[in-house]
Design an enzyme around this catalytic site. Sequence first.
Site, mmCIF file in Angstrom:
data_model
loop_
_atom_site.group_PDB
_atom_site.id
_atom_site.type_symbol
_atom_site.label_atom_id
_atom_site.label_comp_id
_atom_site.label_asym_id
_atom_site.label_seq_id
_atom_site.Cartn_x
_atom_site.Cartn_y
_atom_site.Cartn_z
ATOM 1 N N LYS A 3 0.842 -1.196 0.000
ATOM 2 C CA LYS A 3 0.000 0.000 0.000
ATOM 3 C C LYS A 3 0.877 1.245 0.000
ATOM 4 O O LYS A 3 2.075 1.191 0.278
ATOM 5 C CB LYS A 3 -0.923 -0.001 1.230
ATOM 6 C CG LYS A 3 -0.195 0.035 2.565
ATOM 7 C CD LYS A 3 -1.177 -0.019 3.715
ATOM 8 C CE LYS A 3 -0.444 0.021 5.072
ATOM 9 N NZ LYS A 3 -1.383 0.021 6.201
ATOM 10 N N ARG A 16 -9.956 0.576 15.450
ATOM 11 C CA ARG A 16 -9.853 1.386 14.241
ATOM 12 C C ARG A 16 -10.899 0.919 13.247
ATOM 13 O O ARG A 16 -11.792 1.657 12.871
ATOM 14 C CB ARG A 16 -8.434 1.273 13.667
ATOM 15 C CG ARG A 16 -8.134 2.228 12.543
ATOM 16 C CD ARG A 16 -6.664 2.208 12.157
ATOM 17 N NE ARG A 16 -6.229 0.924 11.625
ATOM 18 C CZ ARG A 16 -4.996 0.677 11.179
ATOM 19 N NH1 ARG A 16 -4.084 1.639 11.246
ATOM 20 N NH2 ARG A 16 -4.674 -0.505 10.699
ATOM 21 N N TYR A 38 14.953 31.828 2.707
ATOM 22 C CA TYR A 38 13.830 32.632 3.189
ATOM 23 C C TYR A 38 13.996 32.971 4.671
ATOM 24 O O TYR A 38 14.387 32.119 5.476
ATOM 25 C CB TYR A 38 12.516 31.872 3.002
ATOM 26 C CG TYR A 38 12.061 31.747 1.575
ATOM 27 C CD1 TYR A 38 11.714 32.859 0.818
ATOM 28 C CD2 TYR A 38 11.959 30.490 0.974
ATOM 29 C CE1 TYR A 38 11.282 32.728 -0.497
ATOM 30 C CE2 TYR A 38 11.522 30.345 -0.337
ATOM 31 C CZ TYR A 38 11.192 31.472 -1.065
ATOM 32 O OH TYR A 38 10.775 31.340 -2.359
ATOM 33 N N MET A 55 10.439 24.972 -1.411
ATOM 34 C CA MET A 55 9.531 24.034 -2.070
ATOM 35 C C MET A 55 10.289 23.067 -2.974
ATOM 36 O O MET A 55 10.014 21.865 -2.965
ATOM 37 C CB MET A 55 8.487 24.791 -2.899
ATOM 38 C CG MET A 55 7.513 23.862 -3.626
ATOM 39 S SD MET A 55 6.278 24.722 -4.611
ATOM 40 C CE MET A 55 5.229 25.407 -3.338
#
EC number: 5.1.1.1
Length: 814
Positions: A483, A581, A709, A758
């Site tokens: 998964k 769950r 930044y 980013m």
Amino acid sequence: MNLTLKNILSVLGAQWVGEFDSADISHISIDSRSLQNGPETLFFALSGPNNDAHHYIGELIDSGVMNFVVSYIPEEVKNQANFLVVPNTLAALQQFATWYRNHFKFPVIGITGSNGKTIVKEWLNFLLGPDFNIIRSPKSYNSQVGVPLSVISINEKHNLGIFEAGISTISEMEKLEPIITPTIGILTNIGTAHDEGFSNIAEKIKEKLKLFKHSELLIYNSNKTIEAFIPSTTKRFSWSFKDESADVFLVRRNAGEHTFISVTWNERAFEVEIPFRNDASIENAMHCLMVLLHFGYDNLEIKNRLAMLFPVEMRLKVKNGIDNSTVIDDSYSSDFQSLKIALDFLETQKQHKKKTLILSDIFQSGLTNEELYSRVSQLVISNKINRVIGIGETISAFKHKFVNCVTFDTTNEFLAAFDGLNFGHETILVKGARQFRFEKIVSLLEEKTHETVLEINLNAISHNLNFFRSKIRPETKMMIMVKAFSYGNGGFEIARLLEHHKVDYLGVAFADEGIALKTQGISLPIMVMNPESTSFTSIIQYGLEPEIYSLKGLDAFLKIANEKKLEQYPIHIKLDTGMHRLGFEEPQLAQLISVLKENKSVKIKSILSHMATSDDLQHHAFALGQIALYEKMSSLMIAELEIDPIRHILNTSGISNYAEAQFDMVRLGIGLYGISNDASEQKYLENVGTLKSILSQIRTIPAGDSVGYGRRFMAEHETKIATIPIGYADGISRHWGNGIGYVNVNGKKAPITGSVCMDMLMVDVTGITCKEGDPVVIFGEDPSVIHMAKQLGTIPYEILTSISQRVKRVFYRE
């Protein structure tokens, strides 16, 4: 050499069970999955702690194999084939290889050490290739199994052997020495690899030196510690940059990216140029220099050949190709043995029905061209290759031996015709000798992405799978969780490898993950752990198997199943034993059983639960309570419904900590990818994923200047800053910046300076020898995802699954 079962029987001293002992043998195999197995194959059924090849004999018989070396004959295949029964099949393989080796009397170079074995072997093959017909270990076939398989490939036309031997503990080399029986020995660098297998460095040195027990000459870097253990009867040929008493004394000077080395030996003095600067490459090159000296090459020839040394690529890489194709890059070697290995690898990684082989002329086969290309043709047929593209004058002359084949005399001719060859929706194996420069072909075929890649080591996945297999009973099934894009590592490629390893189930979280695998050709049963009711129709369409965890979900699935008039469709019932769950709780069992009792549209394939604290032994009592409740609830369902489902509750940590609760199947997740919550277990697992990028730009800033930044980093002194094209959009946490995290640049830690952007981050490379374009390790061995997770206060799962899909995955096998 002509081999029959009869003469092999006498070599092994085996017990004969069969009807036809005069069968011809032309192929030795240990891999039941190889498409190269056939009627003339002798299959050695090796058994180990993780697997037993005897289980696959029935399948091999069905595929045409009739001759086996076994330690026992499985009941279901008695009287169906020819069997040579021996006490130990690995020992028999080694015994056979030793006998086979003794039929050949040409010089053999044996190489061992902690590092550099494969590179020295490949460089010697390149340096000596113009003058000898060489047989060498393919790739890094240097193990207790790899060495005999390498030696068995010798034929009558070879006149020089180069084999490497790797060991991990005592008493291993004495088994490899008679198989190789080197006449010339090379001891490469002795490092820390496999230290855990030896009590001290002296024991490791003595064990490695056993390879040279009968060698006429030993080449080594002068070292008093090593020399103390070399037998006095062994002729030594030493070199050194420090010890002027060594046989060959060397002086080194750097010039740009190259190194010039002054060589003094007896009355000879000359200078050679090596196209590298790093210490490891220089040391490996010096071992090669010593062989050239021993073989009598003159100064000019040695200088010319060493100047042409090149980086050795020791991996088969799987890359995304143009127009939905897959490229297997093996573009730096072309010999018959490595072709067989590459074709087997192609079969494990094929992602399309169509398979194309791009192949250059093959060198140093020891065979006539007629026989060589006849054998290559048979390999192509047995591996079901749809198209062959040959490049080189020799293979072009034998084009008629291949079906659907086009050839070109040169790589440039192929490149000129590239647009008309229509590549797409296929798996392409690119295999060429270095001189053909097939990297140009790979560059054209490869899908263009940015320079950050996540390299996935398929050998490590196989190793980790087998490690956990060794912890469970032979009859216990194994589900592998793939998964979340296989925990960020890549979906189909890993699923395909797992299918090759014959696991029993794959597990995904959502239907779309399973659908993607099924549409790409995965045939293993796939369980969908968190199916949404809106996906039930698609789940049925693609033959997926849903986990059912609520009465509402069961009613919705039964409604669709009844509409489609399904019978005995497999479903999996999830029980809640304390995780709270998903799952049916104990008071709901009566109603669940009532709904299922008379229903014929579905079949309960398995009953499962999930442990909440399998990795934390402080909650041992709670975990045992979950197991006990699961036993109670599942037993009730089995009795009431009169069914025989697969039962499973253990995840990765559960496999190690609660072995008594294996039931019928276990679910392996993060452990497959090299992560354990147990530090003592972690050392046995291998790193799977290495996130790499490059240095885009390097600048030097003065004291007082800032980086990034918000000016979060202020230089206290003149600082060399490098920018790397990876950021939080690629999955790197912003919390990893500003001095908390680091990357690895040329083996050195480079702290991250300022904020992670980013698409970029900046690191301090002051004091690190580096240049723009140099590779950078973001995580892998160092820093590891375990270390990163600890520093960030999270878990390795989050680090791995955060890596963006825009980061290219490159799969490789060593």
